[in-house]
Design an enzyme around this catalytic site. Structure first.
Site, PDB file in Angstrom:
ATOM      1  CE1 TYR A 145      -3.395  -2.584   0.685  1.00  0.00           C
ATOM      2  CE2 TYR A 145      -4.675  -0.739   1.017  1.00  0.00           C
ATOM      3  CZ  TYR A 145      -4.879  -2.012   0.762  1.00  0.00           C
ATOM      4  OH  TYR A 145      -5.840  -2.672   0.772  1.00  0.00           O
ATOM      5  CE  LYS A 192       1.980 -17.724  -2.727  1.00  0.00           C
ATOM      6  NZ  LYS A 192       1.208 -19.029  -2.978  1.00  0.00           N
ATOM      7  CG  ASP A 224      -1.796 -20.435  -1.588  1.00  0.00           C
ATOM      8  OD1 ASP A 224      -1.336 -20.118  -0.250  1.00  0.00           O
ATOM      9  OD2 ASP A 224      -1.347 -20.700  -2.651  1.00  0.00           O
ATOM     10  CG  ASP A 248      -7.949  -4.791   1.734  1.00  0.00           C
ATOM     11  OD1 ASP A 248      -9.091  -4.269   2.683  1.00  0.00           O
ATOM     12  OD2 ASP A 248      -7.904  -4.782   0.573  1.00  0.00           O
ATOM     13  CG  ASP A 252     -13.516  -7.159   2.501  1.00  0.00           C
ATOM     14  OD1 ASP A 252     -13.316  -6.436   3.570  1.00  0.00           O
ATOM     15  OD2 ASP A 252     -14.009  -6.593   1.510  1.00  0.00           O
TER      16      ASP A 252
HETATM   17  C1  IPM Z   1     -10.214  -1.034   4.190  1.00  0.00           C
HETATM   18  C2  IPM Z   1     -10.567  -0.512   2.926  1.00  0.00           C
HETATM   19  C3  IPM Z   1      -9.264   0.282   2.619  1.00  0.00           C
HETATM   20  C4  IPM Z   1      -8.120  -0.476   2.501  1.00  0.00           C
HETATM   21  C5  IPM Z   1      -9.528   1.040   1.315  1.00  0.00           C
HETATM   22  C6  IPM Z   1     -10.802   1.943   1.467  1.00  0.00           C
HETATM   23  C7  IPM Z   1      -8.219   1.954   1.053  1.00  0.00           C
HETATM   24  O1  IPM Z   1     -10.781  -1.687   1.935  1.00  0.00           O
HETATM   25  O2  IPM Z   1     -10.131  -0.433   5.235  1.00  0.00           O
HETATM   26  O3  IPM Z   1     -10.098  -2.266   4.425  1.00  0.00           O
HETATM   27  O4  IPM Z   1      -7.869  -1.229   1.417  1.00  0.00           O
HETATM   28  O5  IPM Z   1      -7.521  -0.726   3.313  1.00  0.00           O
HETATM   29 MN    MN Z   2     -10.818  -3.690   2.783  1.00  0.00          MN
END
Ligand code: IPM
Ligand code: MN
Length: 374
Positions: A145, A192, A224, A248, A252
């Protein structure tokens, strides 16, 4: 300043950010009354809304408000007009990334658990997810990032560099080990390391630190495989430690275990600052409709109360959220047959904090879960 006064920077942001954040502010006001704390709110602009107003996704004034606060409450960031335009030079997300960096928020903590009444909401089988309880520690201010980025003039070539130093890894690794020590004493480093030098550095540093926590079992898993294991058998995980981008993605993924991404809170912690935000995004399709689930923001507020060492209030708030969920007083993502608005769910939780079992909303007055009030 007495210990009962707290300055909270509030950055509602984009999409559904403002409406869910408003519920958290409502709850903090009620907590203030019930527990005799004084929360002072200072609002700042950030994200697409800040770009539209000022051309800058993180105006200096907003940064100053955050630096000067005891904690930051953040909503969401992002707007479709930028997502669909890869040529945009200024993007809302840059505001959040800059804020994380400027505040030194190196550790992003994302807890995940299941609620008995929501087990059926998950696309995964009940017996697989029941009892899942995971804490994800995601490194937040380094890695791909924040490494060098480049796009050639022609637009035909680009790169992003992933980089880590020992100093980036040590503090978050300690936090994760300390948490694991209080929990089931198992830490899984997700990486990884069969391919990436940075992952091998994570393994080396984590191994060294593990010597200071002999009671914690340190395991390693390639990302993975971890993506698969999280779905096959999430209960095998206790604390997860990982770098920025893997964190990240897997957080999710992990959110589907709980039944809705609308439930998951997060805390981003630095040495001097802290920021609390739901893990869901700006969900622009829902903006202004009153259908957004405020629980992720409200549980992020509970994490903020923990951070401010107001554990009694934090526990009460979590109890109120559980009460709303277990009684099906929830938004449409959690119950499509019978649901309540963002604002009503916030009111219900606030009311429970104030009155507990004597709450107006309780049993005699509202037939929870069967009410026709929508
Ligand atoms: C999160 C979001 C952010 C990230 C984006 C909005 C930059 O997806 O906080 O997980 O990737 O960190
Ligand atoms: Mn995110």
């Amino acid at each position: 300043m007495s210990n009962n006064n707290f300055k909270i920077a509030v950055l509602p942001g984009d999409g559904i950010g403002p409406e869910v954040t408003q519920e958290s502010v409502k709850i903090l006001n009620v907590i203030g009354e019930v527990f005799h704390y004084n929360f002072q709110f200072e609002y700042g602009s950030m994200g697409a809304e800040a770009i539209f107003k000022t051309g800058n996704p993180l105006p200096d004034e907003t940064l100053a408000i955050c630096k000067n606060s005891d904690a930051v409450l953040f909503g969401a960031i992002g707007d479709p007009s930028f997502d669909n335009n890869p040529d945009a030079k200024v993007r809302p997300e840059q505001g959040l990334l800059k804020l994380r960096k400027e505040l030194g928020l190196f550790a992003n903590i994302r807890p995940l658990k299941t609620y008995a009444s929501l087990l059926k909401k998950s696309p995964l089988k009940q017996e697989i997810i029941e009892g899942t309880d995971i804490q994800i520690y995601r490194e937040l201010v380094s890695g791909i990032y924040f490494g060098e980025k480049y796009t050639e003039e022609s637009g035909a070539y680009a790169y992003d560099v992933c980089q880590y130093s020992r100093e980036d890894i040590i503090p978050i690794a300690h936090m994760a080990f300390q948490d694991a020590r209080k929990r089931k004493k198992k830490l899984t480093l997700i990486d990884k390391a069969n391919v990436l030098d940075t992952s091998r550095l994570w393994r080396k540093v984590s191994q060294e630190i593990a010597a200071e926590y002999p009671e914690v079992q340190l395991d390693y898993m390639f990302v993975d495989n971890a993506a698969m294991q999280l779905i096959l058998n999430p209960k095998q995980f206790d604390v997860i430690l990982t770098e920025n981008m893997f964190g990240d993605i897997i957080s999710d993924e992990a959110s589907v275990i709980g039944g809705s991404i609308g439930l998951l809170p997060s805390a981003s912690i630095g040495k001097e600052n802290a920021l609390f935000e739901p893990i869901h995004g700006s969900y622009p399709q829902a903006k202004g409709k009153g259908i957004a689930n405020p629980v992720a923001s409200i549980l992020s507020t509970a994490m903020m109360l923990d951070y401010l060492k107001l554990e009694g209030a934090a526990n009460k708030l979590r109890q109120a959220v559980e009460h709303s969920i277990e009684n099906r007083y929830v938004t449409v993502d959690l119950n499509s047959d019978n649901h309540y608005s963002t604002n009503e769910v916030g009111d219900f939780i606030a009311d429970y904090i104030r009155y507990s079992e004597k709450s107006y909303y309780n049993f005699e007055n509202v037939q929870i879960g069967k009410s026709t009030i929508v």
